[in-house]
Design a protein around this motif. Structure first.
Motif: not given
Length: 438
Positions: A358-377
């Motif tokens: 998942x990518x989430x954020x606004x302005x200059x405030x963002x996170x990349x949520x890194x997962x081993x598998x997108x389905x299981x998260x």
């Protein structure tokens, strides 16, 4: 000679400096000798994009000339003075801060940083209400002092639980929902129901404060779902609880607004700040206080204070930083670059790289949520984050990593060109790590 200075800096650091949140043996930290805007470099002149803003605090960028000049001029005039005095720079700094706060806020109490801002906000809430308990979320970070670290929800709380009267609850986070929600609206409604049950179970008459990061930062840059912060405000009003919003990381331009909560239809009773108010050029923080709470101490001594509260060098840097951010449109730049460059760039990376859940954020405030598998998260482990940090650093980007995430948090002055350069580096690093994992 410049390489010798870099080696000397590393040798001195290893020999004499004890670093926070780290096992000391084996540390190999980058050397930073200078910086400008969103770029830093070592003594040899090797350039790096600072997409960490250090600890998400250098909002105005490195070495802004107006802020540096203001500190220098104040040092020439008066380098230090105690808090039991009136000082023009301190008064003007408080005025500038209140000008950016919602209408009606009365006073500013200055501290040395964000953690002791939290400490003093909690103290004010307890004394104002005559109650003791503080509610805060599990996914949070509020600082590394007594009450602030116990208010924190993550692992750093556990070896440091020496303060009394703290209870945690789950805030909303749809990507890893605790409430079996399927929409942002469901997540908001169910999170508010959970919070009200915690309030009722702990006893409303015992609860002094609800303490929330307007947008949790270190815990994952989780934007509040629709209605959540307004609903928290309503619960605070219903039960006579002080609402403290922690804007230490999210405030002063980081979200493309002066305060993050200004995008969420809520006004708190106390606002804590630090970091972006002067971009850390001189250590400072504080509490912005509502008239009602300020009046509690009109004829009653406030039992708190710090030797360096409202330090003149810090005050001068606040004035210069806020003035420059306003006159140069720096907060607007953060909003625009988030909408036009960072957000689309990260979305394109997510389309390409299966590591990004998942990518989430606004302005200059963002996170990349890194997962081993997108389905299981399932979150990636520390080994993957370690490899990714190494790949990013070797390509000339200074990253901010937390748990299974890479946070994309450059200064508010970052340019579209620098964002484009950073996106290429993220792309290359992710490609390399994904290849190693295949």
């Amino acid at each position: 000679m410049t390489e010798d200075l870099d080696a000397l800096a590393k040798d001195l650091d290893r020999e004499y400096v004890f670093h926070s949140w780290s096992a000391q043996a084996g540390l190999d930290l980058p050397v930073i000798a200078g910086g400008s805007g969103a770029v830093v470099w070592d003594h040899a002149g090797n350039r790096m994009l600072d997409f960490s803003s250090q600890l998400v605090n250098v909002n105005i960028g490195h070495q802004h000339p107006a802020v540096v000049a203001a500190i220098r001029e104040q040092a020439d005039e008066l380098a230090t003075i105690g808090p039991a005095t009136a000082n023009l720079a301190r008064g003007r700094a408080a005025q500038r801060i209140l000008d950016k706060a919602p209408d009606g806020f009365a006073k500013v109490f200055f501290t040395n940083g964000g953690a002791d801002a939290i400490e003093n906000a909690i103290r004010m809430a307890r004394l104002h209400t005559g109650r003791d308990t503080v509610l805060s979320t599990y996914r949070s970070y509020h600082g590394n002092t007594g009450a602030a670290i116990v208010a924190t929800g993550d692992w750093r709380r556990m070896p440091n639980q020496f303060a009394r009267g703290h209870v945690h609850f789950f805030g909303p986070f749809l990507y890893r929902t605790e409430f079996w929600a399927t929409t942002p609206e469901e997540e908001s409604e169910r999170a508010l129901q959970h919070l009200e049950r915690v309030i009722q179970s702990e006893g409303p008459s015992a609860i002094a404060a609800l303490l929330l990061e307007s947008i949790p930062g270190t815990a994952g840059i989780m934007l509040p779902p629709p209605g959540y912060l307004a609903g928290v405000r309503a619960l605070a009003d219903k039960y006579g609880i002080v609402l403290i919003l922690d804007e230490v990381m999210a405030g002063f331009g980081r979200t493309g607004r002066w305060f993050a909560f200004q995008g969420y239809d809520v006004v708190p009773d106390l606002i804590t700040f630090a970091k972006g108010v002067n971009s850390g050029y001189v250590p400072v923080g504080g509490v912005i206080i509502s008239p009602e709470i300020s009046a509690t101490f009109d004829d009653r001594v406030f039992p708190g204070g710090l030797t360096y509260s409202g330090h003149p060098l810090a005050a001068a840097s606040i004035i210069a930083a806020i003035d420059a951010m306003e006159s140069e449109g720096i907060v607007d730049n953060a909003r625009r670059v988030g909408e036009d460059a960072i957000g689309p760039g990260l979305a394109a990376l997510a389309e390409k790289h299966p590591l990004i859940g998942e990518v989430r954020g606004e302005g200059v405030f963002w996170a990349l949520d890194l997962v081993t598998d997108r389905e299981s998260r399932e979150p990636v482990g520390a080994d993957v984050i370690g490899r990714l940090k190494k790949e990013l650093t070797s390509r000339g980007l200074l990253p901010f990593a937390a748990e299974n995430r890479i946070h994309v948090v450059p200064p508010c002055v970052v340019t579209d060109g620098e964002v484009q350069e950073a996106m290429s580096i993220y792309d290359e690093a992710l490609t390399r790590v994904e290849g190693d994992l295949a």
